[in-house]
Design a protein around this motif. Sequence first.
Motif, PDB file in Angstrom:
ATOM      1  N   VAL A   1      -6.040   3.195   5.000  1.00  0.00           N
ATOM      2  CA  VAL A   1      -5.144   2.504   4.072  1.00  0.00           C
ATOM      3  C   VAL A   1      -5.677   1.086   3.834  1.00  0.00           C
ATOM      4  O   VAL A   1      -5.772   0.612   2.703  1.00  0.00           O
ATOM      5  CB  VAL A   1      -3.690   2.491   4.624  1.00  0.00           C
ATOM      6  CG1 VAL A   1      -2.819   1.503   3.873  1.00  0.00           C
ATOM      7  CG2 VAL A   1      -3.080   3.886   4.562  1.00  0.00           C
TER       8      VAL A   1
ATOM      9  N   TYR B   1       6.045  14.858   1.184  1.00  0.00           N
ATOM     10  CA  TYR B   1       5.436  14.350  -0.061  1.00  0.00           C
ATOM     11  C   TYR B   1       5.973  15.154  -1.251  1.00  0.00           C
ATOM     12  O   TYR B   1       6.330  14.593  -2.294  1.00  0.00           O
ATOM     13  CB  TYR B   1       3.911  14.505  -0.022  1.00  0.00           C
ATOM     14  CG  TYR B   1       3.154  13.451   0.768  1.00  0.00           C
ATOM     15  CD1 TYR B   1       3.302  12.090   0.496  1.00  0.00           C
ATOM     16  CD2 TYR B   1       2.240  13.824   1.755  1.00  0.00           C
ATOM     17  CE1 TYR B   1       2.587  11.134   1.204  1.00  0.00           C
ATOM     18  CE2 TYR B   1       1.509  12.874   2.466  1.00  0.00           C
ATOM     19  CZ  TYR B   1       1.691  11.535   2.188  1.00  0.00           C
ATOM     20  OH  TYR B   1       0.971  10.590   2.881  1.00  0.00           O
TER      21      TYR B   1
ATOM     22  N   VAL C   1       4.906   6.561  -2.312  1.00  0.00           N
ATOM     23  CA  VAL C   1       5.798   6.375  -1.161  1.00  0.00           C
ATOM     24  C   VAL C   1       5.194   5.360  -0.196  1.00  0.00           C
ATOM     25  O   VAL C   1       3.988   5.339   0.019  1.00  0.00           O
ATOM     26  CB  VAL C   1       6.099   7.729  -0.451  1.00  0.00           C
ATOM     27  CG1 VAL C   1       4.822   8.467  -0.053  1.00  0.00           C
ATOM     28  CG2 VAL C   1       6.990   7.543   0.784  1.00  0.00           C
ATOM     29  N   GLY C   2       6.062   4.514   0.329  1.00  0.00           N
ATOM     30  CA  GLY C   2       5.614   3.515   1.296  1.00  0.00           C
ATOM     31  C   GLY C   2       6.764   3.118   2.211  1.00  0.00           C
ATOM     32  O   GLY C   2       7.854   3.694   2.137  1.00  0.00           O
ATOM     33  N   MET C   3       6.500   2.123   3.065  1.00  0.00           N
ATOM     34  CA  MET C   3       7.467   1.789   4.116  1.00  0.00           C
ATOM     35  C   MET C   3       8.038   0.379   3.969  1.00  0.00           C
ATOM     36  O   MET C   3       8.451  -0.231   4.956  1.00  0.00           O
ATOM     37  CB  MET C   3       6.787   1.918   5.491  1.00  0.00           C
ATOM     38  CG  MET C   3       6.125   3.263   5.733  1.00  0.00           C
ATOM     39  SD  MET C   3       5.182   3.263   7.253  1.00  0.00           S
ATOM     40  CE  MET C   3       4.178   4.760   7.036  1.00  0.00           C
TER      41      MET C   3
ATOM     42  N   ALA D   1       0.871  -1.165   0.000  1.00  0.00           N
ATOM     43  CA  ALA D   1       0.000   0.000   0.000  1.00  0.00           C
ATOM     44  C   ALA D   1       0.914   1.222   0.000  1.00  0.00           C
ATOM     45  O   ALA D   1       1.953   1.209   0.660  1.00  0.00           O
ATOM     46  CB  ALA D   1      -0.863  -0.011   1.249  1.00  0.00           C
ATOM     47  N   ALA D   2       0.542   2.251  -0.743  1.00  0.00           N
ATOM     48  CA  ALA D   2       1.434   3.402  -0.840  1.00  0.00           C
ATOM     49  C   ALA D   2       0.639   4.696  -1.009  1.00  0.00           C
ATOM     50  O   ALA D   2      -0.511   4.681  -1.446  1.00  0.00           O
ATOM     51  CB  ALA D   2       2.377   3.218  -2.028  1.00  0.00           C
ATOM     52  N   GLY D   3       1.282   5.779  -0.658  1.00  0.00           N
ATOM     53  CA  GLY D   3       0.694   7.099  -0.856  1.00  0.00           C
ATOM     54  C   GLY D   3       1.093   7.607  -2.232  1.00  0.00           C
ATOM     55  O   GLY D   3       2.264   7.540  -2.607  1.00  0.00           O
TER      56      GLY D   3
ATOM     57  N   THR E   1      -3.377   4.126  -1.739  1.00  0.00           N
ATOM     58  CA  THR E   1      -4.427   4.151  -0.706  1.00  0.00           C
ATOM     59  C   THR E   1      -4.713   5.553  -0.190  1.00  0.00           C
ATOM     60  O   THR E   1      -5.675   5.770   0.539  1.00  0.00           O
ATOM     61  CB  THR E   1      -4.028   3.263   0.492  1.00  0.00           C
ATOM     62  OG1 THR E   1      -2.751   3.701   0.968  1.00  0.00           O
ATOM     63  CG2 THR E   1      -3.958   1.798   0.106  1.00  0.00           C
ATOM     64  N   ASP E   2      -3.854   6.509  -0.525  1.00  0.00           N
ATOM     65  CA  ASP E   2      -4.057   7.900  -0.111  1.00  0.00           C
ATOM     66  C   ASP E   2      -3.211   8.775  -1.017  1.00  0.00           C
ATOM     67  O   ASP E   2      -2.354   8.261  -1.739  1.00  0.00           O
ATOM     68  CB  ASP E   2      -3.668   8.095   1.362  1.00  0.00           C
ATOM     69  CG  ASP E   2      -2.254   7.618   1.647  1.00  0.00           C
ATOM     70  OD1 ASP E   2      -2.081   6.394   1.842  1.00  0.00           O
ATOM     71  OD2 ASP E   2      -1.322   8.431   1.624  1.00  0.00           O
TER      72      ASP E   2
ATOM     73  N   PHE F   1       3.507   8.698   8.511  1.00  0.00           N
ATOM     74  CA  PHE F   1       3.173   9.064   7.134  1.00  0.00           C
ATOM     75  C   PHE F   1       3.870  10.403   6.868  1.00  0.00           C
ATOM     76  O   PHE F   1       4.443  11.011   7.773  1.00  0.00           O
ATOM     77  CB  PHE F   1       1.654   9.181   6.970  1.00  0.00           C
ATOM     78  CG  PHE F   1       0.930   7.854   7.078  1.00  0.00           C
ATOM     79  CD1 PHE F   1       1.108   6.863   6.128  1.00  0.00           C
ATOM     80  CD2 PHE F   1       0.053   7.595   8.136  1.00  0.00           C
ATOM     81  CE1 PHE F   1       0.445   5.630   6.218  1.00  0.00           C
ATOM     82  CE2 PHE F   1      -0.613   6.381   8.234  1.00  0.00           C
ATOM     83  CZ  PHE F   1      -0.410   5.398   7.283  1.00  0.00           C
ATOM     84  N   GLU F   2       3.792  10.889   5.644  1.00  0.00           N
ATOM     85  CA  GLU F   2       4.576  12.062   5.282  1.00  0.00           C
ATOM     86  C   GLU F   2       3.898  13.386   5.658  1.00  0.00           C
ATOM     87  O   GLU F   2       2.669  13.497   5.649  1.00  0.00           O
ATOM     88  CB  GLU F   2       4.852  12.076   3.772  1.00  0.00           C
ATOM     89  CG  GLU F   2       5.904  11.086   3.344  1.00  0.00           C
ATOM     90  CD  GLU F   2       5.551   9.646   3.640  1.00  0.00           C
ATOM     91  OE1 GLU F   2       4.381   9.274   3.424  1.00  0.00           O
ATOM     92  OE2 GLU F   2       6.427   8.903   4.114  1.00  0.00           O
TER      93      GLU F   2
HETATM   94  N1  HPA Z   1       3.116   7.103   3.108  1.00  0.00           N
HETATM   95  C1  HPA Z   1       3.871   6.075   3.514  1.00  0.00           C
HETATM   96  N2  HPA Z   1       3.430   4.831   3.553  1.00  0.00           N
HETATM   97  C2  HPA Z   1       2.172   4.608   3.147  1.00  0.00           C
HETATM   98  C3  HPA Z   1       1.347   5.637   2.720  1.00  0.00           C
HETATM   99  C4  HPA Z   1       1.842   6.958   2.703  1.00  0.00           C
HETATM  100  O1  HPA Z   1       1.158   7.938   2.341  1.00  0.00           O
HETATM  101  N3  HPA Z   1       0.149   5.080   2.390  1.00  0.00           N
HETATM  102  C5  HPA Z   1       0.272   3.747   2.615  1.00  0.00           C
HETATM  103  N4  HPA Z   1       1.492   3.458   3.077  1.00  0.00           N
END
Ligand code: HPA
Length: 269
Positions: A247, A195, A206-208, A111-113, A231-232, A189-190
């Motif tokens: 998320v 961002y 971006v993700g972790m 999942a990532a932003g 997811t965002d 989150f950022e």
């Molecule tokens: N930033 C970092 N990790 C994430 C994000 C995000 O916006 N959304 C889901 N994982």
Amino acid sequence: MLQQIKETAEWIKQHTAMRPLTAIVLGTGLGRLAQEIEIVEAFPYQDIPNFPVSTVEGHSGKLIFGRLGGKDVMALQGRFHFYEGYNMKQVTFPIRVMYELGIQNLFVSNAAGGMNPDFEIGDLMLITDHINFMPEHPLHGPNFPTGPRFPDMHEAYDHQFLDMARAIAKEKGIRTVEGVYLATQGPTFETPAEYKMYHIFGADAVGMSTVPEVIVAHHCGIRVFGVSIITDLGVEGKIVEVSHEEVQKAADAVQPLMAEIFREMVKRI
Ligand code: HPA
């Protein structure tokens, strides 16, 4: 370390006769893809010798062997994140074990932003490249005999897999976007400024997670395919508060589409 990897792989070999060539890493909120797999064997991480144990909500922590798209696969339901306190050797331990078990292909999901202004929540982003912004490198230390000391990274994400995914998405009418994934250590989150900075760096999402696993897999000569679920949004003017629950919810909604692409790819490999 090498001893532990071999020991763990040996234990798994003794507990299943399956020898899949493809492995799937299921990211945050994406564990339900496991339901699409006809499960033959599932080992909770705590039962596997030397395996770290996953702690984050949404990761139930199992190594699965089964069939997807008519082929044998193994899947990590739940991964190990740096922010949980694991070091990079632990984060990438399962990848090394799966290499030892003979995998040749690795599908990763997360999942990532999204930071690309063309992206929407719920988009599937095919990962074309990455930026390693983690504070520790998974190949730090004496070189592993699986690859060179200074690995080339010009094609960390296999272009044939990308072409295959594009064709499948087109055939099935699934909207996909493409871009560069940047990995941070989390767990925050950022901020809007972060961002913006990551987007200026050249990242679209971006993700972790993911990047350490991909680096190790690539060093082992494993072909990699990666998907981020957006997811965002970290797009100026569209940034709203983001929570782990949101998320998960956004990831839930797109899981079937990602599953369809993964299944079809496994079938065609
Ligand atoms: N930033 C970092 N990790 C994430 C994000 C995000 O916006 N959304 C889901 N994982």
